[in-house]
Design a protein around this motif. Structure first.
Motif, PDB file in Angstrom:
ATOM      1  N   PRO A 142     -74.605   5.660 -21.443  1.00 43.69           N
ATOM      2  CA  PRO A 142     -73.725   4.320 -21.998  1.00 43.69           C
ATOM      3  C   PRO A 142     -73.135   4.311 -23.314  1.00 43.69           C
ATOM      4  CG  PRO A 142     -76.025   4.009 -21.880  1.00 43.69           C
ATOM      5  CD  PRO A 142     -75.914   5.386 -21.431  1.00 43.69           C
ATOM      6  N   ILE A 143     -72.089   3.769 -23.566  1.00 42.92           N
ATOM      7  CA  ILE A 143     -71.371   3.591 -24.738  1.00 42.92           C
ATOM      8  C   ILE A 143     -71.663   2.284 -25.150  1.00 42.92           C
ATOM      9  CG2 ILE A 143     -69.304   4.136 -26.217  1.00 42.92           C
ATOM     10  CD1 ILE A 143     -70.554   6.590 -25.015  1.00 42.92           C
ATOM     11  N   TRP A 144     -72.222   2.038 -26.578  1.00 37.44           N
ATOM     12  CA  TRP A 144     -72.651   0.774 -26.799  1.00 37.44           C
ATOM     13  C   TRP A 144     -71.646   0.493 -28.096  1.00 37.44           C
ATOM     14  CZ3 TRP A 144     -77.962   2.651 -25.714  1.00 37.44           C
ATOM     15  CH2 TRP A 144     -78.371   2.106 -24.472  1.00 37.44           C
ATOM     16  N   GLY A 145     -71.534  -0.798 -28.393  1.00 36.22           N
ATOM     17  CA  GLY A 145     -70.634  -1.249 -29.439  1.00 36.22           C
ATOM     18  C   GLY A 145     -71.486  -2.338 -30.459  1.00 36.22           C
ATOM     19  N   ALA A 146     -70.675  -3.142 -31.288  1.00 36.34           N
ATOM     20  CA  ALA A 146     -70.867  -4.222 -32.077  1.00 36.34           C
ATOM     21  C   ALA A 146     -72.374  -4.854 -31.508  1.00 36.34           C
ATOM     22  CB  ALA A 146     -70.022  -4.832 -32.760  1.00 36.34           C
ATOM     23  N   ILE A 197     -74.311  -4.736 -29.082  1.00 37.84           N
ATOM     24  CA  ILE A 197     -75.587  -4.006 -28.829  1.00 37.84           C
ATOM     25  C   ILE A 197     -76.241  -3.922 -30.409  1.00 37.84           C
ATOM     26  CG2 ILE A 197     -77.004  -1.856 -28.544  1.00 37.84           C
ATOM     27  CD1 ILE A 197     -76.301  -3.633 -26.216  1.00 37.84           C
ATOM     28  N   ALA A 198     -75.563  -3.625 -31.399  1.00 37.61           N
ATOM     29  CA  ALA A 198     -75.942  -3.390 -32.946  1.00 37.61           C
ATOM     30  C   ALA A 198     -76.691  -4.783 -33.265  1.00 37.61           C
ATOM     31  CB  ALA A 198     -74.959  -3.065 -33.906  1.00 37.61           C
ATOM     32  N   TRP A 199     -75.962  -5.891 -32.848  1.00 39.13           N
ATOM     33  CA  TRP A 199     -76.499  -7.071 -33.245  1.00 39.13           C
ATOM     34  C   TRP A 199     -77.828  -7.341 -32.528  1.00 39.13           C
ATOM     35  CZ3 TRP A 199     -75.974 -10.096 -37.273  1.00 39.13           C
ATOM     36  CH2 TRP A 199     -74.603 -10.093 -37.866  1.00 39.13           C
ATOM     37  N   TYR A 200     -77.764  -7.177 -31.336  1.00 36.44           N
ATOM     38  CA  TYR A 200     -79.042  -7.292 -30.423  1.00 36.44           C
ATOM     39  C   TYR A 200     -80.147  -6.479 -31.029  1.00 36.44           C
ATOM     40  CZ  TYR A 200     -82.545  -5.855 -26.825  1.00 36.44           C
ATOM     41  OH  TYR A 200     -83.454  -5.521 -26.136  1.00 36.44           O
ATOM     42  N   LEU A 201     -79.986  -5.214 -31.245  1.00 35.16           N
ATOM     43  CA  LEU A 201     -80.933  -4.329 -32.120  1.00 35.16           C
ATOM     44  C   LEU A 201     -81.541  -5.119 -33.304  1.00 35.16           C
ATOM     45  CD1 LEU A 201     -79.551  -0.764 -31.448  1.00 35.16           C
ATOM     46  CD2 LEU A 201     -81.124  -1.814 -30.028  1.00 35.16           C
ATOM     47  N   PHE A 202     -80.462  -5.532 -33.824  1.00 36.87           N
ATOM     48  CA  PHE A 202     -80.832  -5.737 -35.346  1.00 36.87           C
ATOM     49  C   PHE A 202     -81.836  -7.247 -35.190  1.00 36.87           C
ATOM     50  CE2 PHE A 202     -79.475  -9.367 -38.692  1.00 36.87           C
ATOM     51  CZ  PHE A 202     -80.473  -8.706 -39.721  1.00 36.87           C
ATOM     52  N   LEU A 203     -81.278  -8.150 -34.335  1.00 36.94           N
ATOM     53  CA  LEU A 203     -81.866  -9.624 -34.052  1.00 36.94           C
ATOM     54  C   LEU A 203     -83.413  -9.290 -33.492  1.00 36.94           C
ATOM     55  CD1 LEU A 203     -78.842 -11.714 -33.000  1.00 36.94           C
ATOM     56  CD2 LEU A 203     -80.238 -11.743 -35.183  1.00 36.94           C
ATOM     57  N   ALA A 204     -83.511  -8.414 -32.409  1.00 38.97           N
ATOM     58  CA  ALA A 204     -84.585  -8.142 -32.146  1.00 38.97           C
ATOM     59  C   ALA A 204     -85.816  -7.521 -32.989  1.00 38.97           C
ATOM     60  CB  ALA A 204     -84.513  -7.080 -30.775  1.00 38.97           C
ATOM     61  N   GLY A 205     -85.408  -6.780 -33.767  1.00 43.87           N
ATOM     62  CA  GLY A 205     -86.338  -6.145 -34.859  1.00 43.87           C
ATOM     63  C   GLY A 205     -86.550  -7.279 -35.856  1.00 43.87           C
ATOM     64  N   LEU A 250     -76.605 -12.040 -26.462  1.00 44.67           N
ATOM     65  CA  LEU A 250     -75.731 -10.849 -27.077  1.00 44.67           C
ATOM     66  C   LEU A 250     -75.582  -9.845 -25.926  1.00 44.67           C
ATOM     67  CD1 LEU A 250     -75.539 -11.165 -30.654  1.00 44.67           C
ATOM     68  CD2 LEU A 250     -73.995 -11.667 -29.233  1.00 44.67           C
ATOM     69  N   LEU A 251     -76.976  -9.341 -25.768  1.00 41.12           N
ATOM     70  CA  LEU A 251     -77.190  -8.416 -24.534  1.00 41.12           C
ATOM     71  C   LEU A 251     -76.681  -8.791 -23.349  1.00 41.12           C
ATOM     72  CD1 LEU A 251     -78.477  -5.488 -24.106  1.00 41.12           C
ATOM     73  CD2 LEU A 251     -80.525  -6.769 -23.538  1.00 41.12           C
ATOM     74  N   MET A 252     -76.859  -9.860 -22.540  1.00 43.52           N
ATOM     75  CA  MET A 252     -76.222 -10.493 -21.610  1.00 43.52           C
ATOM     76  C   MET A 252     -74.752 -10.244 -21.435  1.00 43.52           C
ATOM     77  SD  MET A 252     -79.070 -13.146 -20.191  1.00 43.52           S
ATOM     78  CE  MET A 252     -78.125 -13.240 -18.533  1.00 43.52           C
ATOM     79  N   ILE A 253     -74.219 -10.731 -22.648  1.00 41.57           N
ATOM     80  CA  ILE A 253     -72.642 -10.807 -22.930  1.00 41.57           C
ATOM     81  C   ILE A 253     -72.469  -9.260 -22.453  1.00 41.57           C
ATOM     82  CG2 ILE A 253     -70.797 -11.158 -24.312  1.00 41.57           C
ATOM     83  CD1 ILE A 253     -72.397 -13.608 -25.567  1.00 41.57           C
ATOM     84  N   ASP A 254     -72.933  -8.278 -23.496  1.00 38.71           N
ATOM     85  CA  ASP A 254     -72.339  -7.019 -23.449  1.00 38.71           C
ATOM     86  C   ASP A 254     -72.496  -6.230 -22.025  1.00 38.71           C
ATOM     87  OD1 ASP A 254     -71.446  -4.570 -25.346  1.00 38.71           O
ATOM     88  OD2 ASP A 254     -73.231  -3.776 -23.922  1.00 38.71           O
ATOM     89  N   TYR A 262     -75.666  -0.929 -37.015  1.00 36.54           N
ATOM     90  CA  TYR A 262     -74.183  -0.858 -36.676  1.00 36.54           C
ATOM     91  C   TYR A 262     -73.756   0.589 -36.682  1.00 36.54           C
ATOM     92  CZ  TYR A 262     -69.133  -1.618 -36.813  1.00 36.54           C
ATOM     93  OH  TYR A 262     -67.732  -1.646 -36.294  1.00 36.54           O
ATOM     94  N   LEU A 263     -74.035   1.052 -38.125  1.00 35.04           N
ATOM     95  CA  LEU A 263     -73.678   2.434 -38.194  1.00 35.04           C
ATOM     96  C   LEU A 263     -74.301   3.672 -37.349  1.00 35.04           C
ATOM     97  CD1 LEU A 263     -73.655   2.351 -42.113  1.00 35.04           C
ATOM     98  CD2 LEU A 263     -71.567   2.569 -40.690  1.00 35.04           C
TER      99      LEU A 263
END
Length: 294
Positions: A5-9, A11-19, A59-63, A281-282
């Protein structure tokens, strides 16, 4: 042939908010243990934790559009006990239940049982590490498929969570903010560890494959370099560490306890949060896949 899978912004927000949510809950538990007088800051962490994780899940569900239109499909992830995503669903579900129960007890002004808070800390740490493991299962992306990534994301999550609680404390609960010195010192150490882990991640990744080398070059001297150096390294890591070093060890006592010092701390904590998001994100956006030539 299978494709990663190729993920974008989002998913970055999801990873940040979950952490961030996991880190905020752990910070609240730390306050209960070392600074029991900081009641309001502890409750603030209990509010932040489930709210930001819930936003991340949306956000994960939207992605994942299939999940957005058919949310029950996420239940299918539970059928494979050997999948990182399966364990992620378990960790997130357990953490959300505990975090919401703790929040309800706070609103009812009832004491949170110690065992429940300990269980919440365990699942908070699992959620924070899972966000790194989720990327790590994509073996064709060397920047993601690295054993250091879950550790880096865990340290970053703890730093972001502590920053969010300290930020609320500086803005709303000045009296409590002044007495949580041990939390401030613990938080001060985390960006230092992050700097070492980011450097190690880049060094190891650059040597493991051509795609890994290209990913790291994209970060340090390519198209992502301005955001990496100015955003993550300077704003997110170095500047907060430098300012906190001065505040904790060199600032005059009268300034350290002043409203100006609290506003400086607000800026520092905001920078830490910016750095926490930019790290995810990076890592998500700069990763390049291994190319197989047939």
């Amino acid at each position: 042939m299978s494709f990663e899978p190729i993920w974008g912004a989002p998913i970055a927000w999801y990873l940040f908010l979950a952490g961030l949510g996991g880190g905020a809950f752990v910070t609240s538990a730390f306050l209960r243990w070392r600074h029991p007088e900081a009641v309001n800051m502890r409750k603030a962490g209990h509010i932040i934790a489930p709210v930001v994780v819930m936003i991340g899940l949306v956000l994960l569900m939207i992605d994942a559009e299939a999940g957005l239109h058919h949310p029950l499909r996420f239940a299918l992830l539970l059928h494979n006990p050997f999948s990182v995503m399966t364990w992620g669903v378990v960790f997130l579900a357990a953490f959300m239940v505990i975090a919401l129960v703790v929040l309800l007890l706070d609103f009812l002004k009832k004491r949170v049982p110690a065992w429940l808070e300990v269980a919440g800390v365990v699942f908070a740490v699992c959620v924070a590490m899972y966000t790194g493991a989720l990327l790590g299962v994509c073996k064709t992306f060397p920047l993601w498929n690295n054993a250091l990534l879950p550790i880096l994301f865990l340290v970053s999550a703890m730093s972001a969570g502590a920053a969010s609680v300290l930020l609320v404390g500086a803005l709303r609960f000045a009296g409590e903010f002044e007495v949580v010195g041990l939390l401030k010192k613990a938080h001060y150490c985390l960006p230092l560890v992050e700097i070492v882990l980011v450097a190690a991640l880049c060094f190891i990744t650059s040597y493991n494959s051509t795609a890994g080398f290209d990913s790291v070059m994209g970060l340090v001297c390519g198209s992502w370099a301005p955001l990496f150096w100015l955003g993550l390294v300077i704003v997110g890591l170095v500047a907060p560490t430098a300012v906190e070093t001065w505040l904790l060890f060199f600032a005059p006592k009268e300034f350290e306890e002043s409203s100006k010092a609290r506003m400086v701390s607000v800026g520092v904590d905001a920078c830490v949060l910016v750095g926490g998001f930019l790290l995810r994100y990076l890592v998500v956006m700069a990763a390049l896949p291994v190319v197989f030539v047939m």
